[in-house]
Enzyme design. Sequence first.
Site, PDB file in Angstrom:
ATOM      1  N   HIS A 180     -17.613  30.418 -29.180  1.00 57.89           N
ATOM      2  CA  HIS A 180     -16.577  29.854 -30.057  1.00 57.89           C
ATOM      3  C   HIS A 180     -17.055  29.907 -31.495  1.00 57.89           C
ATOM      4  O   HIS A 180     -18.256  29.784 -31.762  1.00 57.89           O
ATOM      5  CB  HIS A 180     -16.244  28.404 -29.674  1.00 57.89           C
ATOM      6  CG  HIS A 180     -14.922  27.957 -30.195  1.00 57.89           C
ATOM      7  ND1 HIS A 180     -14.758  27.429 -31.450  1.00 57.89           N
ATOM      8  CD2 HIS A 180     -13.687  28.011 -29.638  1.00 57.89           C
ATOM      9  CE1 HIS A 180     -13.483  27.156 -31.640  1.00 57.89           C
ATOM     10  NE2 HIS A 180     -12.792  27.508 -30.554  1.00 57.89           N
TER      11      HIS A 180
ATOM     12  N   ARG B 267     -11.404  21.000 -23.532  1.00 57.85           N
ATOM     13  CA  ARG B 267     -10.203  21.529 -22.862  1.00 57.85           C
ATOM     14  C   ARG B 267     -10.599  22.238 -21.561  1.00 57.85           C
ATOM     15  O   ARG B 267      -9.846  22.247 -20.589  1.00 57.85           O
ATOM     16  CB  ARG B 267      -9.447  22.485 -23.800  1.00 57.85           C
ATOM     17  CG  ARG B 267      -8.987  21.828 -25.092  1.00 57.85           C
ATOM     18  CD  ARG B 267      -8.430  22.845 -26.068  1.00 57.85           C
ATOM     19  NE  ARG B 267      -9.452  23.796 -26.487  1.00 57.85           N
ATOM     20  CZ  ARG B 267      -9.231  24.825 -27.298  1.00 57.85           C
ATOM     21  NH1 ARG B 267      -8.008  25.045 -27.787  1.00 57.85           N
ATOM     22  NH2 ARG B 267     -10.201  25.643 -27.644  1.00 57.85           N
TER      23      ARG B 267
ATOM     24  N   SER C 221      -4.251  31.754 -34.982  1.00 58.00           N
ATOM     25  CA  SER C 221      -2.797  31.533 -34.878  1.00 58.00           C
ATOM     26  C   SER C 221      -2.335  30.431 -35.834  1.00 58.00           C
ATOM     27  O   SER C 221      -1.338  30.595 -36.557  1.00 58.00           O
ATOM     28  CB  SER C 221      -2.392  31.207 -33.435  1.00 58.00           C
ATOM     29  OG  SER C 221      -3.193  30.171 -32.901  1.00 58.00           O
TER      30      SER C 221
ATOM     31  N   HIS D  18      -8.868  35.913 -29.416  1.00 64.46           N
ATOM     32  CA  HIS D  18      -8.187  34.612 -29.543  1.00 64.46           C
ATOM     33  C   HIS D  18      -7.449  34.332 -28.228  1.00 64.46           C
ATOM     34  O   HIS D  18      -8.062  34.332 -27.166  1.00 64.46           O
ATOM     35  CB  HIS D  18      -7.290  34.665 -30.789  1.00 64.46           C
ATOM     36  CG  HIS D  18      -6.690  33.352 -31.210  1.00 64.46           C
ATOM     37  ND1 HIS D  18      -7.207  32.139 -30.852  1.00 64.46           N
ATOM     38  CD2 HIS D  18      -5.588  33.078 -31.983  1.00 64.46           C
ATOM     39  CE1 HIS D  18      -6.473  31.167 -31.376  1.00 64.46           C
ATOM     40  NE2 HIS D  18      -5.477  31.712 -32.060  1.00 64.46           N
TER      41      HIS D  18
ATOM     42  N   ASP E 111     -10.146  29.157 -22.603  1.00 62.96           N
ATOM     43  CA  ASP E 111      -9.598  30.309 -21.875  1.00 62.96           C
ATOM     44  C   ASP E 111     -10.378  30.649 -20.612  1.00 62.96           C
ATOM     45  O   ASP E 111      -9.892  31.396 -19.768  1.00 62.96           O
ATOM     46  CB  ASP E 111      -9.561  31.530 -22.797  1.00 62.96           C
ATOM     47  CG  ASP E 111      -8.632  31.303 -23.971  1.00 62.96           C
ATOM     48  OD1 ASP E 111      -7.529  30.781 -23.738  1.00 62.96           O
ATOM     49  OD2 ASP E 111      -9.011  31.615 -25.107  1.00 62.96           O
TER      50      ASP E 111
HETATM   51  N1  NMX Z   1     -20.135  37.380 -25.049  1.00 70.53           N
HETATM   52  C1  NMX Z   1     -20.964  38.289 -25.664  1.00 70.53           C
HETATM   53  N2  NMX Z   1     -21.289  38.244 -26.948  1.00 70.53           N
HETATM   54  C2  NMX Z   1     -20.809  37.202 -27.663  1.00 70.53           C
HETATM   55  C3  NMX Z   1     -19.995  36.209 -27.097  1.00 70.53           C
HETATM   56  C4  NMX Z   1     -19.648  36.342 -25.742  1.00 70.53           C
HETATM   57  N3  NMX Z   1     -18.825  35.470 -25.142  1.00 70.53           N
HETATM   58  N4  NMX Z   1     -19.681  35.326 -28.068  1.00 70.53           N
HETATM   59  C5  NMX Z   1     -20.273  35.750 -29.196  1.00 70.53           C
HETATM   60  N5  NMX Z   1     -20.937  36.890 -28.950  1.00 70.53           N
HETATM   61  C6  NMX Z   1     -21.634  37.742 -29.918  1.00 70.53           C
HETATM   62  C7  NMX Z   1     -20.656  38.172 -30.989  1.00 70.53           C
HETATM   63  O1  NMX Z   1     -19.845  39.269 -30.539  1.00 70.53           O
HETATM   64  C8  NMX Z   1     -21.565  38.514 -32.131  1.00 70.53           C
HETATM   65  O2  NMX Z   1     -22.116  39.787 -31.882  1.00 70.53           O
HETATM   66  P1  NMX Z   1     -22.393  40.809 -33.094  1.00 70.53           P
HETATM   67  O3  NMX Z   1     -23.432  40.134 -33.941  1.00 70.53           O
HETATM   68  O4  NMX Z   1     -22.869  42.043 -32.412  1.00 70.53           O
HETATM   69  O5  NMX Z   1     -21.108  40.988 -33.824  1.00 70.53           O
HETATM   70  C9  NMX Z   1     -22.666  37.459 -31.981  1.00 70.53           C
HETATM   71  O6  NMX Z   1     -22.608  37.014 -30.617  1.00 70.53           O
HETATM   72  C10 NMX Z   1     -22.481  36.254 -32.885  1.00 70.53           C
HETATM   73  O7  NMX Z   1     -21.175  35.732 -32.688  1.00 70.53           O
HETATM   74  P2  NMX Z   1     -20.871  34.168 -32.863  1.00 70.53           P
HETATM   75  O8  NMX Z   1     -21.175  33.812 -34.276  1.00 70.53           O
HETATM   76  O9  NMX Z   1     -21.530  33.380 -31.804  1.00 70.53           O
HETATM   77  O10 NMX Z   1     -19.310  34.108 -32.554  1.00 70.53           O
HETATM   78  P3  NMX Z   1     -18.070  34.303 -33.539  1.00 70.53           P
HETATM   79  O11 NMX Z   1     -17.843  33.028 -34.260  1.00 70.53           O
HETATM   80  O12 NMX Z   1     -18.249  35.512 -34.391  1.00 70.53           O
HETATM   81  O13 NMX Z   1     -16.900  34.617 -32.524  1.00 70.53           O
HETATM   82  C11 NMX Z   1     -15.648  34.341 -30.533  1.00 70.53           C
HETATM   83  C12 NMX Z   1     -16.336  33.637 -31.711  1.00 70.53           C
HETATM   84  C13 NMX Z   1     -14.837  33.316 -29.765  1.00 70.53           C
HETATM   85  C14 NMX Z   1     -14.715  35.419 -31.062  1.00 70.53           C
HETATM   86  C15 NMX Z   1     -16.761  34.956 -29.629  1.00 70.53           C
HETATM   87  O14 NMX Z   1     -17.563  33.942 -29.095  1.00 70.53           O
HETATM   88  C16 NMX Z   1     -16.181  35.803 -28.505  1.00 70.53           C
HETATM   89  O15 NMX Z   1     -15.908  36.980 -28.718  1.00 70.53           O
HETATM   90  N6  NMX Z   1     -15.979  35.201 -27.280  1.00 70.53           N
HETATM   91  C17 NMX Z   1     -15.327  35.895 -26.198  1.00 70.53           C
HETATM   92  C18 NMX Z   1     -13.829  35.962 -26.421  1.00 70.53           C
HETATM   93  C19 NMX Z   1     -13.190  34.606 -26.231  1.00 70.53           C
HETATM   94  O16 NMX Z   1     -13.449  33.879 -25.288  1.00 70.53           O
HETATM   95  N7  NMX Z   1     -12.278  34.265 -27.138  1.00 70.53           N
HETATM   96  C20 NMX Z   1     -11.469  33.030 -26.983  1.00 70.53           C
HETATM   97  C21 NMX Z   1     -11.790  31.954 -28.011  1.00 70.53           C
HETATM   98  C22 NMX Z   1     -10.904  30.730 -27.753  1.00 70.53           C
HETATM   99  N8  NMX Z   1      -9.518  31.019 -28.067  1.00 70.53           N
HETATM  100  O17 NMX Z   1      -8.624  30.693 -27.326  1.00 70.53           O
HETATM  101  O18 NMX Z   1      -9.203  31.567 -29.138  1.00 70.53           O
HETATM  102  C1  MLT Z   2      -8.026  27.857 -30.413  1.00 70.05           C
HETATM  103  O1  MLT Z   2      -7.595  27.054 -29.579  1.00 70.05           O
HETATM  104  O2  MLT Z   2      -7.366  28.166 -31.420  1.00 70.05           O
HETATM  105  C2  MLT Z   2      -9.324  28.535 -30.133  1.00 70.05           C
HETATM  106  O3  MLT Z   2     -10.231  27.722 -29.473  1.00 70.05           O
HETATM  107  C3  MLT Z   2      -9.912  29.280 -31.291  1.00 70.05           C
HETATM  108  C4  MLT Z   2     -10.407  28.486 -32.460  1.00 70.05           C
HETATM  109  O4  MLT Z   2     -10.348  27.267 -32.516  1.00 70.05           O
HETATM  110  O5  MLT Z   2     -10.920  29.168 -33.383  1.00 70.05           O
END
Ligand code: NMX
Ligand code: MLT
Length: 435
Positions: free
Chosen positions: A318, A327, A242, A272, A373
């Site tokens: 994350h 947070r 964002s 996100h 979240d």
């Molecule tokens: N559950 C299952 N698998 C996960 C999770 C999770 N919570 N987090 C990461 N992975 C997987 C990810 O999908 C990836 O799989 P693949 O290789 O098959 O594509 C692998 O682990 C490596 O990912 P990372 O490098 O650890 O994470 P990345 O930096 O790519 O993504 C998020 C970060 C936040 C997108 C990821 O952790 C996620 O999808 N979390 C769940 C959704 C979430 O809580 N999002 C909110 C973030 C905070 N916000 O407010 O924005």
């Molecule tokens: C945020 O607050 O924007 C989330 O934790 C996602 C991020 O920092 O990438």
Amino acid sequence: QPTLKERLAELIPPTLERVKAVRAEHGKKSFGPVIVDQLYGGMRGLPALIWEGSVLDPDEGIRFRGKTIPEIQAALPKAPGGSEPLPEGLFWLLVTGEIPTAEQVAGLSAEWAARAAIPEFVEELIDRCPPTLHPMSQFSLAVTALNHDSAFAKAYAQGINKKEYWGPTFEDSMDLIAKLPTIAGRIYRNVYGKGKLPAIDLQKDYSHNLANLLGFGENHAFVELMRLYLTIHSDHEGGNVSAHTGKLVGSALSDPFISYSAALNGLAGPLHGLANQEVLVWLTKMQAKIGTDATDEAVKEYVWATLKGGQVVPGYGHAVLRKTDPRYIAQREFALKHLPDDKLFKLVAQVYKLVPDILLEAGKAKNPWPNVDAHSGVLLTHYGLDQMGYYTVLFGVSRAFGVTAQLIWDRALGAPLERPKSYSTEAIDKMFKNK
Ligand code: NMX
Ligand code: MLT
């Protein structure tokens, strides 16, 4: 005491000098190599942006202008009878790097309340949305429409000197922040059939007014929750989807309204900001399947089923953080103080105890710990705001503080159009084939 705009006007000339000096001294220094994987891998770790309001440390979490969450909780002014920081103060801090006085914060509360009304056509636009349209889509539509009265767009059309860009950007940013509760409240009441929107109270702070527009203004603990919520969701350095979107779109000199509505569309994605909705959907489904007082074994089995189904555990992991999000901790402390016996909070705590080990065992996620979240929805649900499809709108109200603070500085510092270089796979293959 100076107003925020007066203080900003004082800070711009020395900040311009400082940026000039930093660039003269460090401008040609290197962060190190960029590797091909970073281009394919969502640019993780790529140093790419200037963002003044906050910096995120992987282990420690966010610092707003150098201050941790506990530090800002202690330092920022509070409402009479309240113990959580007022987000007005956080906005002042993000913009100036300084802690405001209680009087300066009260001045911002009054100014935002005075600017809160939205044009009639925007009210009609919201009212005409079907309740089946996601609240985030309605939110972004309404914010886009506010560009009708943009001071920046008008000044630009009249040929404003680029040195003066920051002034109308500041005015639009103040209007945007001020009008968000009115828009958010109207969407909430329309979608969930909660009756007519009450008037803004010119004597009350921003969070109190937001709580009141949602129908929870009489509940002191909920008002306190809003103060904490709006403060901690405001900014998370510049690379998150964002914040980066708002900055990118703003770099084309799009005004703060259309820049921020673009940011909201990024926040609306499930990886996100929509993750706060996803967490509650996931927890509710878990309760329906294994009951409210489930054993650790039953919870573990549910988590594994999520992973085996090729889904993520929402609220965990994350892109930058490698420890529990401070947070999350701040919200957990709020829960321990205000709702220690809440069943859903107990489940959230149980999940916190079990999920990190499971994610570590699964071996993919680089960060097995919870993010912001994972905790926000349970607090809202406790007070009766249990419409999970709405949760990301509240995140969106807060994130405007961080994005607009940076938009103001981008225009004050003359930030250029963003235009990074992209490559095709063929181009990369050719470039590195024999190297
Ligand atoms: N559950 C299952 N698998 C996960 C999770 C999770 N919570 N987090 C990461 N992975 C997987 C990810 O999908 C990836 O799989 P693949 O290789 O098959 O594509 C692998 O682990 C490596 O990912 P990372 O490098 O650890 O994470 P990345 O930096 O790519 O993504 C998020 C970060 C936040 C997108 C990821 O952790 C996620 O999808 N979390 C769940 C959704 C979430 O809580 N999002 C909110 C973030 C905070 N916000 O407010 O924005
Ligand atoms: C945020 O607050 O924007 C989330 O934790 C996602 C991020 O920092 O990438």
